[in-house]
Scaffold this motif. Structure first.
Motif, PDB file in Angstrom:
ATOM      1  N   SER A   4       0.844  -1.189   0.000  1.00  0.00           N
ATOM      2  CA  SER A   4       0.000   0.000   0.000  1.00  0.00           C
ATOM      3  C   SER A   4       0.879   1.238   0.000  1.00  0.00           C
ATOM      4  CB  SER A   4      -0.878   0.029   1.249  1.00  0.00           C
ATOM      5  OG  SER A   4      -1.738  -1.082   1.287  1.00  0.00           O
ATOM      6  N   GLU A   5       0.303   2.341  -0.446  1.00  0.00           N
ATOM      7  CA  GLU A   5       1.015   3.609  -0.399  1.00  0.00           C
ATOM      8  C   GLU A   5       1.460   3.871   1.042  1.00  0.00           C
ATOM      9  OE1 GLU A   5      -0.281   8.173  -1.137  1.00  0.00           O
ATOM     10  OE2 GLU A   5      -0.744   6.741  -2.754  1.00  0.00           O
ATOM     11  N   TYR A  88       7.058   2.874  -0.561  1.00  0.00           N
ATOM     12  CA  TYR A  88       6.093   2.891  -1.658  1.00  0.00           C
ATOM     13  C   TYR A  88       5.410   4.250  -1.631  1.00  0.00           C
ATOM     14  CZ  TYR A  88       6.721  -1.965  -2.913  1.00  0.00           C
ATOM     15  OH  TYR A  88       7.256  -3.143  -3.366  1.00  0.00           O
ATOM     16  N   GLU A  89       5.826   5.128  -2.529  1.00  0.00           N
ATOM     17  CA  GLU A  89       5.252   6.476  -2.597  1.00  0.00           C
ATOM     18  C   GLU A  89       3.842   6.463  -3.148  1.00  0.00           C
ATOM     19  OE1 GLU A  89       8.024   8.829  -4.862  1.00  0.00           O
ATOM     20  OE2 GLU A  89       8.887   9.592  -2.999  1.00  0.00           O
ATOM     21  N   SER A  90       3.621   5.594  -4.148  1.00  0.00           N
ATOM     22  CA  SER A  90       2.272   5.499  -4.716  1.00  0.00           C
ATOM     23  C   SER A  90       2.002   4.079  -5.175  1.00  0.00           C
ATOM     24  CB  SER A  90       2.092   6.480  -5.881  1.00  0.00           C
ATOM     25  OG  SER A  90       2.900   6.112  -6.967  1.00  0.00           O
ATOM     26  N   VAL A  91       0.757   3.680  -5.027  1.00  0.00           N
ATOM     27  CA  VAL A  91       0.261   2.396  -5.527  1.00  0.00           C
ATOM     28  C   VAL A  91      -1.108   2.689  -6.133  1.00  0.00           C
ATOM     29  CG1 VAL A  91      -0.423   0.040  -4.950  1.00  0.00           C
ATOM     30  CG2 VAL A  91       1.472   1.122  -3.699  1.00  0.00           C
ATOM     31  N   ASN A  96      -5.717  -4.539 -14.697  1.00  0.00           N
ATOM     32  CA  ASN A  96      -4.981  -5.803 -14.629  1.00  0.00           C
ATOM     33  C   ASN A  96      -3.676  -5.725 -13.835  1.00  0.00           C
ATOM     34  OD1 ASN A  96      -3.609  -4.206 -16.452  1.00  0.00           O
ATOM     35  ND2 ASN A  96      -3.282  -5.834 -17.945  1.00  0.00           N
ATOM     36  N   ARG A  97      -3.422  -4.573 -13.197  1.00  0.00           N
ATOM     37  CA  ARG A  97      -2.145  -4.387 -12.516  1.00  0.00           C
ATOM     38  C   ARG A  97      -2.234  -3.256 -11.501  1.00  0.00           C
ATOM     39  NH1 ARG A  97      -1.855  -1.272 -17.153  1.00  0.00           N
ATOM     40  NH2 ARG A  97      -1.017   0.811 -16.784  1.00  0.00           N
ATOM     41  N   TYR A  98      -1.155  -3.109 -10.756  1.00  0.00           N
ATOM     42  CA  TYR A  98      -0.956  -1.960  -9.874  1.00  0.00           C
ATOM     43  C   TYR A  98       0.276  -1.221 -10.384  1.00  0.00           C
ATOM     44  CZ  TYR A  98      -4.043  -4.506  -6.729  1.00  0.00           C
ATOM     45  OH  TYR A  98      -5.111  -5.175  -6.187  1.00  0.00           O
ATOM     46  N   ASP A  99       0.178   0.077 -10.574  1.00  0.00           N
ATOM     47  CA  ASP A  99       1.342   0.894 -10.895  1.00  0.00           C
ATOM     48  C   ASP A  99       1.936   1.368  -9.577  1.00  0.00           C
ATOM     49  OD1 ASP A  99       0.836   0.615 -13.590  1.00  0.00           O
ATOM     50  OD2 ASP A  99      -0.148   2.553 -13.797  1.00  0.00           O
TER      51      ASP A  99
END
Length: 126
Positions: A4-5, A88-91, A96-99
């Motif tokens: 998670s972010e 993790y700065e951003s999630v 179909n995915r997580y950037d």
């Protein structure tokens, strides 16, 4: 489990003379600074070998990196433990995915920062 972010991960490694020698052979980065020990017997670790620390976190979390930017601020030597902190700065969830965007800070035993950077990548959904 998808990070998670704001999640952080930490890995540490002490590079050995054998690590440096094997990386020199594999990568071709066999400059004298990596093959000739200092007076105390330590070798300078290749920068890209040091940069493998955050890839351990990426592997654990199944991140497929598509960009990795690093800045080397101090040399790393064999027999010193390097600690790497990944934030993790951003999630961002997609179909179909997580950037993901990861911030990296690696330091030596004196808490001197030796490497900083960021990784942008994806985590595929199963």
């Amino acid at each position: 489990m998808v990070p998670s972010e704001g999640d952080t991960r930490t890995v540490a490694r002490t590079f050995t003379a054998d690590d440096v020698s094997r990386f020199a052979e594999f990568s071709g980065d066999d400059q004298p600074r990596h093959t000739e020990p200092r007076e105390n017997g330590e070798l300078m670790v290749q920068g890209l070998l040091t940069a493998t620390l955050p890839t351990e976190v990426g592997s654990d979390d199944r991140v497929l990196a598509h960009t990795m930017e690093v800045e080397f601020s101090k040399p790393v030597y064999t027999n010193e433990q390097i600690e790497c902190h990944v934030l993790y700065e951003s999630v961002t969830e997609k179909d179909n995915r997580y950037d993901v965007t990861m911030d990296i800070t690696c330091s030596n035993p004196e808490n001197d920062i030796v490497l900083t950077g960021n990784i942008n990548g994806i985590i595929w959904k199963k």
